[in-house]
Design an enzyme around this catalytic site. Structure first.
Site, PDB file in Angstrom:
ATOM      1  N   ASP A 196       0.847  -1.204   0.000  1.00  0.00           N
ATOM      2  CA  ASP A 196       0.000   0.000   0.000  1.00  0.00           C
ATOM      3  C   ASP A 196       0.883   1.256   0.000  1.00  0.00           C
ATOM      4  OD1 ASP A 196       0.882  -0.175   2.599  1.00  0.00           O
ATOM      5  OD2 ASP A 196      -1.101   0.036   3.522  1.00  0.00           O
ATOM      6  N   SER A 197       2.221   1.051  -0.017  1.00  0.00           N
ATOM      7  CA  SER A 197       3.129   2.175  -0.276  1.00  0.00           C
ATOM      8  C   SER A 197       2.876   2.736  -1.678  1.00  0.00           C
ATOM      9  CB  SER A 197       4.592   1.740  -0.136  1.00  0.00           C
ATOM     10  OG  SER A 197       4.831   0.522  -0.817  1.00  0.00           O
ATOM     11  N   ASP A 208      -1.137  -6.063  -0.249  1.00  0.00           N
ATOM     12  CA  ASP A 208      -1.511  -5.381   0.995  1.00  0.00           C
ATOM     13  C   ASP A 208      -3.009  -5.120   1.045  1.00  0.00           C
ATOM     14  OD1 ASP A 208       0.453  -4.932   2.901  1.00  0.00           O
ATOM     15  OD2 ASP A 208       1.263  -3.165   1.879  1.00  0.00           O
ATOM     16  N   LYS A 219      -1.487  -9.267   2.910  1.00  0.00           N
ATOM     17  CA  LYS A 219      -0.748  -8.812   4.097  1.00  0.00           C
ATOM     18  C   LYS A 219      -1.595  -7.783   4.827  1.00  0.00           C
ATOM     19  CE  LYS A 219       3.098  -5.990   3.889  1.00  0.00           C
ATOM     20  NZ  LYS A 219       2.645  -4.797   4.638  1.00  0.00           N
ATOM     21  N   GLU A 273      -1.741  -5.237   8.654  1.00  0.00           N
ATOM     22  CA  GLU A 273      -0.943  -4.682   9.753  1.00  0.00           C
ATOM     23  C   GLU A 273      -1.615  -4.918  11.101  1.00  0.00           C
ATOM     24  OE1 GLU A 273      -0.161  -0.525   8.965  1.00  0.00           O
ATOM     25  OE2 GLU A 273       0.785  -0.959   7.029  1.00  0.00           O
ATOM     26  N   GLU A 297       8.822  -4.047  10.750  1.00  0.00           N
ATOM     27  CA  GLU A 297       9.277  -2.760  10.200  1.00  0.00           C
ATOM     28  C   GLU A 297       9.824  -1.880  11.314  1.00  0.00           C
ATOM     29  OE1 GLU A 297       6.599  -0.875   7.449  1.00  0.00           O
ATOM     30  OE2 GLU A 297       7.797   0.968   7.381  1.00  0.00           O
TER      31      GLU A 297
HETATM   32  O1  KIV Z   1       3.533  -1.099   1.638  1.00  0.00           O
HETATM   33  C1  KIV Z   1       4.713  -1.477   1.710  1.00  0.00           C
HETATM   34  O2  KIV Z   1       5.548  -1.196   0.850  1.00  0.00           O
HETATM   35  C2  KIV Z   1       5.098  -2.266   2.859  1.00  0.00           C
HETATM   36  C3  KIV Z   1       6.564  -2.545   3.053  1.00  0.00           C
HETATM   37  C4  KIV Z   1       7.239  -1.355   3.565  1.00  0.00           C
HETATM   38  C5  KIV Z   1       6.782  -3.729   3.917  1.00  0.00           C
HETATM   39  O3  KIV Z   1       4.275  -2.650   3.642  1.00  0.00           O
END
Ligand code: KIV
Length: 271
Positions: A51-52, A90, A120, A122, A189
């Protein structure tokens, strides 16, 4: 022959075998077809549709605004390009925190509409019911502990997490709970290297670090950061392997110059 070099397609089992065998796991993000194709061709083990994308692709300040539809669009583009790596997608903010039924619905949409291999999300104890429900439906889940960027407004800073004993113990407990719930891996992280080493050695599932030292079972970086496209972001943990900002800048300036001078296109480049 190593586990990684034997794998024609990387699965969650491959990652588990790599941990057992002491082989480090390499993971990078990707958000689009063209770069995912290049990343996959290198033999990377895991591609994270992170989600980056909210920061890197859309220019938002945080990962909070990106939507499920937008994540699905990015993941579809990546999956079309990938032949070997495990693709993890994510779950964006707001799609799994409210209740576990909503979480399952979001995870099912990701799996059905993208063809990704895992999701994934959090958090630890606070999202455990969602994690269990998703795994019970047959969807592999990667956890994410330590600095959890979707909670930036709760913590207020992107500083190193779990430096104090109490938070470190909480992280250890959360990691154990995620493992018991059936997560196949956990991202750590921005936590102290010693803590990441201790927790990694106490888990049988592989841990993937970003700013969590060398003793995690694998490492992940954001592709645009390690390629030097995003120059303004320079945390201590980031190693840049290229300076694409410079390369792209000089290529485009060269093109502009050639257009303006009339030297592009040449006769050979014309019909
Ligand atoms: O969204 C992302 O890029 C991440 C990584 C930093 C692990 O969750």
């Amino acid at each position: 022959m190593s586990v990684a070099s034997r794998a024609k397609r990387v699965t969650t089992n491959t990652l588990h075998e790599m941990k057992v065998n002491g082989e480090k796991i390499a993971m990078l993000t990707a958000y689009d077809f063209s770069l995912a194709r290049l990343v996959d061709a290198t033999g990377i083990d895991v591609i994270l549709v992170g989600d980056s994308a909210s920061n890197v692709m859309a220019g938002h300040e945080t990962t909070v605004p990106i939507t499920l539809d937008q994540m699905i669009y990015h993941a579809q583009s990546v999956v079309r390009a990938v032949q070997r790596a495990l693709v993890v997608v994510d779950m964006p903010f707001g799609t799994y925190q409210s209740d576990s039924n909503n979480a399952l619905k979001s995870a099912i949409r990701i799996m059905k509409e993208t063809g990704g291999h895992a999701v994934k999300l959090e958090g630890g104890g606070e999202v455990l019911s969602s994690v269990r429900k998703i795994i019970d439906a047959g969807i592999p889940v990667m956890g994410h502990l330590g600095l959890t960027p979707q909670s930036i407004y709760k913590f207020g800073t992107y500083s190193v997490r779990a430096k104090e004993e109490e938070e470190a113990e909480r992280l250890l407990n959360d990691a154990k709970m995620l493992e018991e719930a059936g997560c196949f891996s956990i991202v750590f992280e921005k936590i102290p290297a010693r803590l990441a080493a201790r927790v990694s050695s106490s888990l049988s599932i592989p841990t993937i670090g970003i700013g969590a030292g060398a003793d995690c079972d694998g490492q992940v970086l954001v592709l645009h950061d390690m390629l030097g496209i995003t120059q303004e972001f320079s945390p201590r943990f980031l190693r840049r392997y290229a300076d694409l900002e410079e390369t792209i800048d000089s290529a485009i300036r060269g093109y502009i110059g050639d257009v303006r001078s009339g030297s592009f296109p040449s006769e050979e480049e014309s019909y």
